[in-house]
Design a protein around this motif. Sequence first.
Motif, PDB file in Angstrom:
ATOM      1  N   THR A  26     -12.333  77.850  79.277  1.00 15.42           N
ATOM      2  CA  THR A  26     -12.824  77.792  78.002  1.00 15.42           C
ATOM      3  C   THR A  26     -11.971  76.799  76.875  1.00 15.42           C
ATOM      4  OG1 THR A  26     -11.711  79.808  77.394  1.00 15.42           O
ATOM      5  CG2 THR A  26     -13.854  79.992  78.222  1.00 15.42           C
ATOM      6  N   THR A  27     -11.544  75.781  77.411  1.00 20.56           N
ATOM      7  CA  THR A  27     -10.948  74.959  76.554  1.00 20.56           C
ATOM      8  C   THR A  27     -11.879  74.302  75.395  1.00 20.56           C
ATOM      9  OG1 THR A  27      -9.172  74.347  78.224  1.00 20.56           O
ATOM     10  CG2 THR A  27      -9.143  72.923  76.192  1.00 20.56           C
ATOM     11  N   GLN A  28     -12.931  73.830  75.825  1.00 16.56           N
ATOM     12  CA  GLN A  28     -13.759  73.113  75.131  1.00 16.56           C
ATOM     13  C   GLN A  28     -14.331  74.023  74.130  1.00 16.56           C
ATOM     14  OE1 GLN A  28     -16.671  70.714  77.253  1.00 16.56           O
ATOM     15  NE2 GLN A  28     -14.957  69.896  78.622  1.00 16.56           N
ATOM     16  N   PHE A  29     -14.909  75.197  74.637  1.00 20.72           N
ATOM     17  CA  PHE A  29     -15.383  76.167  73.907  1.00 20.72           C
ATOM     18  C   PHE A  29     -14.535  76.796  72.611  1.00 20.72           C
ATOM     19  CE2 PHE A  29     -15.400  80.878  72.926  1.00 20.72           C
ATOM     20  CZ  PHE A  29     -16.574  81.099  72.432  1.00 20.72           C
ATOM     21  N   ARG A  30     -13.200  77.003  73.051  1.00 23.61           N
ATOM     22  CA  ARG A  30     -12.299  77.359  72.071  1.00 23.61           C
ATOM     23  C   ARG A  30     -11.920  76.436  70.825  1.00 23.61           C
ATOM     24  NH1 ARG A  30      -7.655  77.864  74.455  1.00 23.61           N
ATOM     25  NH2 ARG A  30      -8.116  77.609  76.680  1.00 23.61           N
ATOM     26  N   ALA A  34     -13.065  77.112  67.166  1.00 26.24           N
ATOM     27  CA  ALA A  34     -12.234  76.827  65.668  1.00 26.24           C
ATOM     28  C   ALA A  34     -12.708  75.924  64.948  1.00 26.24           C
ATOM     29  CB  ALA A  34     -10.863  76.503  66.384  1.00 26.24           C
ATOM     30  N   ARG A  35     -13.468  74.972  65.224  1.00 25.91           N
ATOM     31  CA  ARG A  35     -14.214  73.897  64.469  1.00 25.91           C
ATOM     32  C   ARG A  35     -15.051  74.706  63.452  1.00 25.91           C
ATOM     33  NH1 ARG A  35     -18.247  71.094  63.257  1.00 25.91           N
ATOM     34  NH2 ARG A  35     -19.485  72.069  65.156  1.00 25.91           N
ATOM     35  N   LEU A  36     -15.927  75.506  64.261  1.00 35.55           N
ATOM     36  CA  LEU A  36     -17.017  76.190  63.356  1.00 35.55           C
ATOM     37  C   LEU A  36     -16.583  77.251  62.562  1.00 35.55           C
ATOM     38  CD1 LEU A  36     -19.466  76.696  66.256  1.00 35.55           C
ATOM     39  CD2 LEU A  36     -19.747  75.476  64.568  1.00 35.55           C
ATOM     40  N   GLU A  37     -15.447  78.090  62.887  1.00 29.81           N
ATOM     41  CA  GLU A  37     -14.846  78.937  62.231  1.00 29.81           C
ATOM     42  C   GLU A  37     -14.308  78.492  60.849  1.00 29.81           C
ATOM     43  OE1 GLU A  37     -14.085  82.619  65.472  1.00 29.81           O
ATOM     44  OE2 GLU A  37     -12.410  81.222  64.645  1.00 29.81           O
ATOM     45  N   ALA A  38     -13.755  76.998  60.996  1.00 33.05           N
ATOM     46  CA  ALA A  38     -12.941  76.272  59.776  1.00 33.05           C
ATOM     47  C   ALA A  38     -14.045  75.886  58.941  1.00 33.05           C
ATOM     48  CB  ALA A  38     -12.099  75.294  60.370  1.00 33.05           C
ATOM     49  N   ALA A  39     -15.183  75.716  59.565  1.00 34.53           N
ATOM     50  CA  ALA A  39     -16.428  75.412  58.412  1.00 34.53           C
ATOM     51  C   ALA A  39     -17.245  76.521  57.796  1.00 34.53           C
ATOM     52  CB  ALA A  39     -17.409  74.633  59.348  1.00 34.53           C
ATOM     53  N   PHE A  40     -16.889  77.783  58.234  1.00 36.15           N
ATOM     54  CA  PHE A  40     -17.569  78.897  57.591  1.00 36.15           C
ATOM     55  C   PHE A  40     -17.454  78.627  56.205  1.00 36.15           C
ATOM     56  CE2 PHE A  40     -16.821  82.067  61.372  1.00 36.15           C
ATOM     57  CZ  PHE A  40     -17.797  81.447  62.309  1.00 36.15           C
ATOM     58  N   GLU A  92     -19.881  79.941  76.457  1.00 29.60           N
ATOM     59  CA  GLU A  92     -18.514  80.273  76.538  1.00 29.60           C
ATOM     60  C   GLU A  92     -17.560  79.708  77.676  1.00 29.60           C
ATOM     61  OE1 GLU A  92     -16.213  84.357  75.893  1.00 29.60           O
ATOM     62  OE2 GLU A  92     -17.709  84.360  77.629  1.00 29.60           O
ATOM     63  N   ARG A  93     -18.497  79.549  78.717  1.00 27.73           N
ATOM     64  CA  ARG A  93     -17.634  78.722  79.933  1.00 27.73           C
ATOM     65  C   ARG A  93     -18.005  77.282  79.843  1.00 27.73           C
ATOM     66  NH1 ARG A  93     -17.938  81.840  85.391  1.00 27.73           N
ATOM     67  NH2 ARG A  93     -18.180  83.859  84.815  1.00 27.73           N
ATOM     68  N   ASP A  94     -16.896  76.382  79.855  1.00 25.40           N
ATOM     69  CA  ASP A  94     -17.237  74.904  79.769  1.00 25.40           C
ATOM     70  C   ASP A  94     -18.105  74.290  80.679  1.00 25.40           C
ATOM     71  OD1 ASP A  94     -15.428  75.240  77.662  1.00 25.40           O
ATOM     72  OD2 ASP A  94     -13.652  74.222  78.814  1.00 25.40           O
ATOM     73  N   GLY A  95     -18.186  74.826  81.811  1.00 24.49           N
ATOM     74  CA  GLY A  95     -19.012  74.215  83.273  1.00 24.49           C
ATOM     75  C   GLY A  95     -20.312  74.830  82.980  1.00 24.49           C
ATOM     76  N   VAL A  96     -20.820  75.494  82.189  1.00 26.24           N
ATOM     77  CA  VAL A  96     -22.174  76.001  82.047  1.00 26.24           C
ATOM     78  C   VAL A  96     -22.871  75.238  81.083  1.00 26.24           C
ATOM     79  CG1 VAL A  96     -23.847  77.804  81.539  1.00 26.24           C
ATOM     80  CG2 VAL A  96     -21.603  78.310  82.959  1.00 26.24           C
ATOM     81  N   THR A  97     -23.824  74.557  81.603  1.00 28.96           N
ATOM     82  CA  THR A  97     -24.636  73.595  80.302  1.00 28.96           C
ATOM     83  C   THR A  97     -25.806  74.121  79.920  1.00 28.96           C
ATOM     84  OG1 THR A  97     -25.708  72.440  82.285  1.00 28.96           O
ATOM     85  CG2 THR A  97     -23.590  71.575  81.543  1.00 28.96           C
ATOM     86  N   LEU A  98     -26.114  74.213  78.680  1.00 30.08           N
ATOM     87  CA  LEU A  98     -27.102  74.559  78.016  1.00 30.08           C
ATOM     88  C   LEU A  98     -28.338  73.401  77.712  1.00 30.08           C
ATOM     89  CD1 LEU A  98     -25.766  77.250  75.441  1.00 30.08           C
ATOM     90  CD2 LEU A  98     -26.780  77.477  77.589  1.00 30.08           C
ATOM     91  N   SER A  99     -29.564  73.429  78.000  1.00 32.37           N
ATOM     92  CA  SER A  99     -30.619  72.587  77.959  1.00 32.37           C
ATOM     93  C   SER A  99     -32.013  72.867  77.215  1.00 32.37           C
ATOM     94  CB  SER A  99     -30.494  71.354  79.061  1.00 32.37           C
ATOM     95  OG  SER A  99     -31.116  72.192  79.963  1.00 32.37           O
ATOM     96  N   GLY A 100     -32.751  71.921  76.724  1.00 33.12           N
ATOM     97  CA  GLY A 100     -34.097  72.577  76.176  1.00 33.12           C
ATOM     98  C   GLY A 100     -33.941  73.630  75.309  1.00 33.12           C
ATOM     99  N   TRP A 126     -22.541  82.402  72.942  1.00 32.44           N
ATOM    100  CA  TRP A 126     -21.782  83.017  71.575  1.00 32.44           C
ATOM    101  C   TRP A 126     -22.621  82.200  70.400  1.00 32.44           C
ATOM    102  CZ3 TRP A 126     -17.379  85.445  69.690  1.00 32.44           C
ATOM    103  CH2 TRP A 126     -16.709  86.267  70.856  1.00 32.44           C
ATOM    104  N   ALA A 127     -22.884  83.186  69.499  1.00 36.78           N
ATOM    105  CA  ALA A 127     -23.680  82.413  68.207  1.00 36.78           C
ATOM    106  C   ALA A 127     -22.674  82.592  67.276  1.00 36.78           C
ATOM    107  CB  ALA A 127     -24.843  83.393  67.939  1.00 36.78           C
ATOM    108  N   PHE A 128     -22.702  81.586  66.236  1.00 29.95           N
ATOM    109  CA  PHE A 128     -21.683  81.155  65.128  1.00 29.95           C
ATOM    110  C   PHE A 128     -22.826  81.075  63.964  1.00 29.95           C
ATOM    111  CE2 PHE A 128     -19.416  80.282  68.692  1.00 29.95           C
ATOM    112  CZ  PHE A 128     -18.200  80.754  68.563  1.00 29.95           C
ATOM    113  N   ASN A 129     -22.868  82.006  62.715  1.00 24.27           N
ATOM    114  CA  ASN A 129     -23.559  81.362  61.961  1.00 24.27           C
ATOM    115  C   ASN A 129     -22.913  81.186  60.505  1.00 24.27           C
ATOM    116  OD1 ASN A 129     -23.056  83.654  59.965  1.00 24.27           O
ATOM    117  ND2 ASN A 129     -24.809  84.937  60.694  1.00 24.27           N
TER     118      ASN A 129
END
Length: 325
Positions: A26-30, A34-40, A92-100, A126-129
């Motif tokens: 989960t390197t990319q996810f983490r 971290a970037r999203l949490e810093a922007a909260f 959460e898994r870097d290899g799993v892709t989301l599309s559409g 994971w959702a981040f608001n």
Amino acid sequence: MRKRAFILMAVIAGMAGATALSAQITTQFRAERARLEAAFNLKGQTEGEVLRNRMINPFANPGIRIQKVLPGSALTVAVRGNFPAGTAILSERDGVTLSGASLSTTTYSAHVTIPPDESPGFVRLWAFNPIGIEGPTAVALVDTFYRFDLKSPNGYTVKIVPIEKTFTMEDNKRAHVKYQAEFYKPGESRPFETVTGNQEFSVADAPLESHTPYARLEIWFDQSTTSPQAELEEINEKLSNPKTTEAQRNALMARMGALQTKMLEEMTKALKTDPASLNKTQDDFGCGFMQLYPSKSGAVEGGFSCGQNFGDGVLRVTGTMTLVQ
């Protein structure tokens, strides 16, 4: 047993430092998390409000019915939750892709693609608001298994295979599948010990129970195939089968009673005459918790936590893993 498992983790972490880890990482996810949490936007929130928000999961509970999927497959998911403007949803898994993907304030849907080399376990979104509320939900279970052929530096060989064909799901929250391990002494062709145990996963849907997928495989081997406990487990499985006849149930119950009586008698005798003998099998062998780090080439390294009299309590191994489903 748990204490030895922690010791094993420390030993194996040092062994696996240079290993190229598997796709379940989960390197990319983490980094994005971290970037999203810093922007909260936490302006105006008290410390208590920040902590409270960290305890809230944006996804609705209960979540969707988790689907079993094979590596290399795809599925479409639709989940509910509280997703205000600016919410980001990640795999959460870097290899799993989301599309559409389609996102509203209350729903999210996407096409989820599982790579062909993905490891077993739950697939979570994971959702981040923007105000600091974040959390996961499981949408799928990668239903795949391996054969492991392992060898220790001192000549022990271990062969591990799955003995069930699919993960068993419990309450849409946990999954387990049974494996069998055969242990061979150096130069011998027959195993001196055969044990069974479960590979287990939990969705851990509470935000603070992150349980991020690790690039390692773990199985708890806790039962010898020749033990009375193994026969009792087999009896219980037959009793839970609706196809078992009344006559068979009666015979099974009688056998169960005889086994329990024998076990109690043996334990009572040992307590009176030789209490140390109760732990002898565990101390002299006791290899149970296994942790392996795989690479994309199919090579693995890791080890087992074992009894206090078995070497130094850790059986280090290297070898190969082969996909069987």
